[in-house]
Design a protein around this motif. Structure first.
Motif, short mmCIF file in Angstrom:
data_model
loop_
_atom_site.label_atom_id
_atom_site.label_comp_id
_atom_site.label_asym_id
_atom_site.label_seq_id
_atom_site.Cartn_x
_atom_site.Cartn_y
_atom_site.Cartn_z
N ASP A 65 0.88 -1.17 0.00
CA ASP A 65 0.00 0.00 0.00
C ASP A 65 0.92 1.22 0.00
OD1 ASP A 65 -1.66 2.17 0.67
OD2 ASP A 65 -3.10 0.84 1.65
N VAL A 66 1.11 1.80 -1.17
CA VAL A 66 2.12 2.85 -1.36
C VAL A 66 1.84 4.07 -0.48
CG1 VAL A 66 3.10 4.46 -3.05
CG2 VAL A 66 2.67 2.07 -3.69
N LEU A 67 0.59 4.46 -0.36
CA LEU A 67 0.27 5.67 0.39
C LEU A 67 0.37 5.47 1.90
CD1 LEU A 67 -2.75 6.93 -1.74
CD2 LEU A 67 -0.34 7.55 -1.94
N ARG A 68 0.09 4.26 2.36
CA ARG A 68 0.17 3.98 3.80
C ARG A 68 1.58 3.58 4.22
NH1 ARG A 68 -5.35 0.69 5.58
NH2 ARG A 68 -6.84 2.33 4.97
N ASN A 69 2.35 3.05 3.28
CA ASN A 69 3.71 2.60 3.60
C ASN A 69 4.71 3.21 2.61
OD1 ASN A 69 2.98 0.45 5.72
ND2 ASN A 69 1.74 -0.16 3.96
N PRO A 70 4.86 4.53 2.62
CA PRO A 70 5.73 5.18 1.64
C PRO A 70 7.18 4.72 1.71
CG PRO A 70 5.10 6.71 3.38
CD PRO A 70 4.24 5.49 3.54
N ALA A 71 7.66 4.37 2.90
CA ALA A 71 9.06 3.95 3.04
C ALA A 71 9.33 2.68 2.24
CB ALA A 71 9.41 3.73 4.51
N ASP A 72 8.34 1.77 2.19
CA ASP A 72 8.50 0.53 1.42
C ASP A 72 8.60 0.83 -0.07
OD1 ASP A 72 8.41 -0.95 3.74
OD2 ASP A 72 6.28 -1.45 3.57
N MET A 73 7.83 1.82 -0.53
CA MET A 73 7.87 2.21 -1.94
C MET A 73 9.22 2.85 -2.27
SD MET A 73 6.45 2.31 -4.88
CE MET A 73 5.99 3.25 -6.36
N ARG A 74 9.71 3.70 -1.39
CA ARG A 74 10.95 4.42 -1.67
C ARG A 74 12.15 3.49 -1.80
NH1 ARG A 74 9.30 8.79 2.91
NH2 ARG A 74 7.69 9.85 1.68
N LYS A 75 12.08 2.34 -1.14
CA LYS A 75 13.18 1.37 -1.22
C LYS A 75 13.32 0.78 -2.62
CE LYS A 75 12.79 -0.11 3.62
NZ LYS A 75 12.37 -1.23 4.52
N ILE A 76 12.23 0.76 -3.38
CA ILE A 76 12.24 0.10 -4.69
C ILE A 76 11.95 1.08 -5.82
CG2 ILE A 76 11.65 -2.18 -3.78
CD1 ILE A 76 8.75 -1.62 -4.57
N LEU A 77 12.12 2.38 -5.55
CA LEU A 77 11.76 3.42 -6.50
C LEU A 77 12.99 4.17 -7.00
CD1 LEU A 77 9.51 5.26 -7.84
CD2 LEU A 77 9.75 6.71 -5.81
N GLY A 78 13.04 4.43 -8.32
CA GLY A 78 14.00 5.35 -8.90
C GLY A 78 13.23 6.50 -9.52
N TYR A 79 13.70 7.73 -9.29
CA TYR A 79 12.91 8.90 -9.70
C TYR A 79 13.81 9.95 -10.34
CZ TYR A 79 9.57 12.82 -9.18
OH TYR A 79 8.74 13.89 -9.40
N LEU A 80 13.45 10.38 -11.55
CA LEU A 80 14.10 11.48 -12.23
C LEU A 80 13.06 12.57 -12.44
CD1 LEU A 80 16.45 12.84 -13.70
CD2 LEU A 80 15.83 11.56 -15.76
N PRO A 81 13.03 13.59 -11.57
CA PRO A 81 12.01 14.64 -11.68
C PRO A 81 12.25 15.54 -12.87
CG PRO A 81 13.57 15.20 -9.96
CD PRO A 81 13.95 13.82 -10.44
N GLN A 82 11.24 16.34 -13.19
CA GLN A 82 11.34 17.27 -14.32
C GLN A 82 12.46 18.28 -14.11
OE1 GLN A 82 7.66 19.19 -15.27
NE2 GLN A 82 8.54 20.49 -16.84
N ASP A 83 12.53 18.83 -12.93
CA ASP A 83 13.56 19.81 -12.61
C ASP A 83 14.66 19.11 -11.81
OD1 ASP A 83 12.14 22.00 -13.80
OD2 ASP A 83 10.83 22.00 -12.05
N PHE A 84 15.58 18.50 -12.54
CA PHE A 84 16.65 17.74 -11.89
C PHE A 84 17.90 18.58 -11.82
CE2 PHE A 84 20.29 14.76 -12.30
CZ PHE A 84 20.13 14.11 -11.09
N GLY A 85 18.24 19.05 -10.63
CA GLY A 85 19.43 19.86 -10.45
C GLY A 85 20.63 19.01 -10.08
N VAL A 86 21.80 19.53 -10.32
CA VAL A 86 23.04 18.82 -9.95
C VAL A 86 23.94 19.79 -9.19
CG1 VAL A 86 22.98 17.25 -11.92
CG2 VAL A 86 24.19 19.42 -12.13
N TYR A 87 24.79 19.24 -8.35
CA TYR A 87 25.82 20.04 -7.70
C TYR A 87 26.90 20.34 -8.73
CZ TYR A 87 23.63 19.01 -3.21
OH TYR A 87 22.74 18.92 -2.17
N GLN A 88 27.12 21.60 -8.98
CA GLN A 88 27.97 22.02 -10.09
C GLN A 88 29.44 21.64 -9.92
OE1 GLN A 88 26.67 23.80 -12.92
NE2 GLN A 88 24.74 23.17 -11.99
#
Length: 289
Positions: A65-88
């Motif tokens: 249950d992704v919404l009730r157990n967000p930590a479990d989802m984050r363990k198996i998630l890769g995310y590239l957001p639209q505004d992806f910044g980098v340390y220059q």
């Protein structure tokens, strides 16, 4: 492996209804989420990524249950957001090593092996010690995919990944995403029709926070078979066709000529020829552009 999204609603404090009952089933492979800016794509992506909560609805992933157990989802998630910044002022290899450690890969030797393998996979190993601030837009996007792949995620979300890339970098990115999508759920959020038609085996078109169309790209295209007609017209006469009540779904210039595409069960009048439908036509038809 399957992601089940049911009846998601989200209204922001300013009254904007970003999601209005979104329901989708997403399986392994590349899934395209196509819509204009402001359609609700990024809100949906952030909700799946557990970065914000909906007002109503549920998200399930193979018993999680992704919404009730967000930590479990984050363990198996890769995310590239639209505004992806980098340390220059840090190198790619240093940054990935740091992210890998935060993801729980604690042994330095293991991290080195994983980071080098990822940099080879995204074709950045030869510039691994260069500062991220010197990277081109395409290189930064490939670095973004590398960090999203750390930890062997089961779900990868990429939000508007090819916006601003030149054709060569976009093609490299297509090849990389296609390879990743063979054994993973990859959700590609974009307003670029070519991204979806090139990469995705399933898709949805969303607009104004709702699912407008849902299925396989080729099936969505074929639903318009025999219903599209096009004609070369002048700019001066374009409005006349609108006055005649024709359902013009798009107009475009080709070789300096204005061509209109009309949705109709039969040829509207003399001069129209049948048009083979494309995913872009289906998109325009839904948005009534």
């Amino acid at each position: 492996m399957q992601l089940e999204i049911k009846d998601l609603h989200k209204t922001y404090a300013n009254g904007k209804q970003a999601l209005k009952g979104i329901s989708l089933t997403i399986g392994r492979g590349m899934f395209g989420l196509l819509g204009q800016n402001g359609a609700g794509k990024s809100t949906l992506m952030r909700t799946i990524a557990t970065l914000q909560e909906p007002d109503k609805g549920s998200i399930m992933l193979d018993g999680i249950d992704v919404l009730r157990n967000p930590a479990d989802m984050r363990k198996i998630l890769g995310y590239l957001p639209q505004d992806f910044g980098v340390y220059q002022h840090i190198s790619a290899i240093e940054m990935l090593d740091h992210i890998a450690e935060m993801k729980g890969i604690l042994h330095a030797g293991d991290r080195a092996d994983i980071v080098n393998e990822l940099l080879l996979r995204v074709n950045l190993h030869h510039v691994r010690r260069k500062k991220l601030g010197t990277y081109s837009g395409g290189m930064k996007q490939r670095f973004g995919i590398a960090q999203a792949l750390l930890g062997s995620p089961k779900v990868i979300i990429v939000d508007e990944p090819t916006a601003g890339l030149d054709p060569l970098e976009r093609n490299r990115f297509y090849n990389l995403l296609s390879e990743i999508g063979e054994n993973t759920i990859v959700i590609l959020s974009t307003h670029i029709v070519e991204d979806v038609s090139t990469l995705c085996n399933d898709m949805a078109i969303i607009g104004d926070g709702q699912v407008l169309l849902y299925g396989k790209p080729e099936e969505i295209e074929q639903a318009l078979s025999g219903k599209l007609w096009e004609k070369v017209v002048s700019k001066e006469t374009l409005q006349e066709y609108r006055y005649e009540g024709m359902q013009i779904i798009s107009s475009r210039f080709h070789a300096g000529r204005l061509i209109i595409t009309v949705l109709a069960d039969a040829s509207p009048n003399e001069g129209f020829v049948a048009k083979t439908p494309s995913l872009e036509d289906a998109y325009f038809e839904q948005l009534k552009c």
